[in-house]
Scaffold this motif. Structure first.
Motif, PDB file in Angstrom:
ATOM      1  N   UNK A 152       0.923  -1.245  -0.051  1.00  0.00           N
ATOM      2  CA  UNK A 152      -0.151  -0.059   0.172  1.00  0.00           C
ATOM      3  C   UNK A 152       0.928   1.218   0.197  1.00  0.00           C
ATOM      4  N   UNK A 153       2.243   1.295  -0.061  1.00  0.00           N
ATOM      5  CA  UNK A 153       3.227   2.418   0.025  1.00  0.00           C
ATOM      6  C   UNK A 153       2.996   3.027  -1.459  1.00  0.00           C
ATOM      7  N   UNK A 154       3.103   4.529  -1.364  1.00  0.00           N
ATOM      8  CA  UNK A 154       3.121   4.882  -2.675  1.00  0.00           C
ATOM      9  C   UNK A 154       4.662   4.858  -2.950  1.00  0.00           C
ATOM     10  N   UNK A 155       4.990   4.424  -4.274  1.00  0.00           N
ATOM     11  CA  UNK A 155       6.399   4.419  -4.808  1.00  0.00           C
ATOM     12  C   UNK A 155       6.844   5.417  -5.631  1.00  0.00           C
ATOM     13  N   UNK A 156       8.226   5.953  -5.666  1.00  0.00           N
ATOM     14  CA  UNK A 156       9.046   4.914  -4.975  1.00  0.00           C
ATOM     15  C   UNK A 156       9.177   5.378  -3.514  1.00  0.00           C
ATOM     16  N   UNK A 157       9.620   4.229  -2.827  1.00  0.00           N
ATOM     17  CA  UNK A 157       9.595   4.424  -1.512  1.00  0.00           C
ATOM     18  C   UNK A 157      11.131   3.756  -0.994  1.00  0.00           C
ATOM     19  N   UNK A 158      11.838   4.508   0.117  1.00  0.00           N
ATOM     20  CA  UNK A 158      13.061   3.699   0.353  1.00  0.00           C
ATOM     21  C   UNK A 158      12.506   2.965   1.564  1.00  0.00           C
ATOM     22  N   UNK A 159      13.103   1.956   1.851  1.00  0.00           N
ATOM     23  CA  UNK A 159      12.422   0.980   2.736  1.00  0.00           C
ATOM     24  C   UNK A 159      13.667   0.402   3.619  1.00  0.00           C
ATOM     25  N   UNK A 206      19.849  -3.876   4.338  1.00  0.00           N
ATOM     26  CA  UNK A 206      18.738  -3.552   4.940  1.00  0.00           C
ATOM     27  C   UNK A 206      17.626  -2.440   4.339  1.00  0.00           C
ATOM     28  N   UNK A 207      18.626  -1.852   3.145  1.00  0.00           N
ATOM     29  CA  UNK A 207      17.823  -0.653   2.641  1.00  0.00           C
ATOM     30  C   UNK A 207      17.705  -1.089   1.080  1.00  0.00           C
TER      31      UNK A 207
END
Ligand SMILES: Cc1ncc(COP(=O)(O)O)c(C=O)c1O
Length: 392
Positions: free
Chosen positions: A35-42, A283-284
């Motif tokens: 459900x995250x808007x992209x682009x997203x740094x996770x 992790x990223x």
């Protein structure tokens, strides 16, 4: 700290506190990566905590103080996790970063950079009541610019002399270290605390054995420089090494007192290529959406250089990001487009989400207001990149 309006852009509910090992993080209830808007740094919080614990454990094992470089994440929340795991203080690259972390309650900060300028000296002076400060120098001329405001205030600023152990960027060569350190020790307004180095050339080493050799020399050359200074009657409390690929090798050298790795919290495709870690230790990642499949061998995602940066893969060039779980990688970038060279036997469809492992996590974090903390597919927290863009 988390800010509500920044969560809105990801289409998320408001947070509640989430207990993690370093305290609590703002928790995002019932939200998944889908459900995250992209682009997203996770940022995978479980991997992050494991990386933090592993490096802290290594430093403890060899009796070296860990002073992680916070330029990687620029997030007070992540720095708190590092402190909870045993970090002694923080390294930063800029006075502006030191200000952000001092405001967040960090009281032992080393600006690991040859800071020059009276304006910077004045800002450091105003931080000096709140934090134990150290600053890198590699010239008497540069140190003099910082010393002046401190001297006029009847105080002194701790400086560490940067020694070049082979990187060829900044730092005095070992044969000049005693001369420059001697003049620093006699300069009113500064106090010589020790020596430091950074073996950035480890990123260019083509084999793991070559990285390990650079790490050993990093420690040995700096320890030898420290011994020369002591022989000359100069004070050396701190002998500080550190980069992520060389950290473990350099911190084990006798005489080293402190280590300053930064990237290890996240790792990235370059660390995997260097043999520092495996993909499972990264992790990223960047979650992106496939926005176009114009040809069978080409797909385009909504993450370009403004999301992934255009930093090359190290030690050998090889595109701008690896699609996790696939062989395809980003081979071309423009500002908002990442062009995938679709590997043999793979295909992508418009609307599909992919996770991309970037070449260099530190620059990716600096391109974004916030990082999305996840555990598995569950969104857990929004981490503000509070020192983002603090380049002065
Ligand atoms: C002076 C200095 N110290 C420490 C580090 C941390 O190195 P790494 O990012 O490899 O962990 C850097 C990184 O650029 C640096 O420039």
């Amino acid at each position: 700290m988390y800010q509500g309006d920044r969560v809105g852009v990801f289409g998320l509910d408001p947070p509640t506190p989430l207990a993690r090992s370093g305290g609590s993080l703002p928790h995002m209830p019932r939200t998944t990566l889908e459900t995250l808007a992209t682009p997203a740094v996770v940022v995978d919080l479980d991997v992050l905590e494991r990386n933090i614990a592993r490096m802290a454990g290594r430093a403890r094992e060899v009796g070296v103080r860990l002073r992680p470089h916070a330029k990687t994440h620029k997030c007070p929340e992540i720095a708190r996790l590092q402190r909870a795991a045993g970090a002694w203080g923080l390294s930063v690259a800029k006075v502006g970063e030191a200000e952000v972390f001092a405001n967040a309650g960090f009281d032992d900060l080393f600006v690991a950079y040859p800071v020059v300028g009276e304006d910077k000296g004045r800002r450091l002076l105003s931080l000096a009541d709140r934090a134990r400060l150290g600053v890198g120098v590699d010239s008497v001329e540069g140190a003099r610019t910082l010393a002046r405001p401190f001297r006029e205030a009847g105080r002194s600023l701790d400086v560490l002399l940067k020694v070049d152990v082979g990187y060829g960027r900044v730092g005095v060569l070992a044969e000049r270290a005693v001369d420059v350190a001697g003049r620093l020790a006699n300069l009113p307004g500064v106090r010589l605390r020790g020596v430091f180095t950074h073996a950035g050339h480890g990123y260019l080493a083509e084999t793991r054995a070559a990285v390990d050799e650079i790490a050993r020399l990093e420690g040995e050359r700096l320890a030898a420089a420290a011994a020369d200074l002591r022989t000359a009657g100069l004070p050396v409390e701190e002998v500080s090494v550190g980069s992520t690929p060389t950290a473990w090798g350099a911190m084990r050298v006798a005489g080293v007192t402190e280590c300053r790795p930064g990237n290890y919290v996240f790792h990235d495709a370059s660390q995997v290529a260097l043999g520092t870690c495996g993909v499972e230790d990264c992790a990223l990642t960047v979650v992106a959406t496939v926005v176009s499949v114009p040809a069978a061998d080409r797909a385009v995602v909504d993450a370009g250089s403004k999301t992934l940066s255009s930093d090359p893969l190290r030690p050998r060039a090889g595109g701008y990001g690896q699609v996790l779980g696939r062989a395809s990688r980003i081979e071309k970038l423009s500002e908002e487009h990442g062009v995938l060279a679709v590997a043999e036997g793979e295909s992508f469809r418009v609307g599909e989400r992919v996770r991309i492992l970037p070449n260099h996590a530190c620059v990716v974090a600096n391109l974004h207001d916030c990082l999305v903390g996840v555990s598995g597919d569950q969104v857990e927290a929004i981490l503000e990149v509070a020192a983002r863009g603090r380049v002065r």
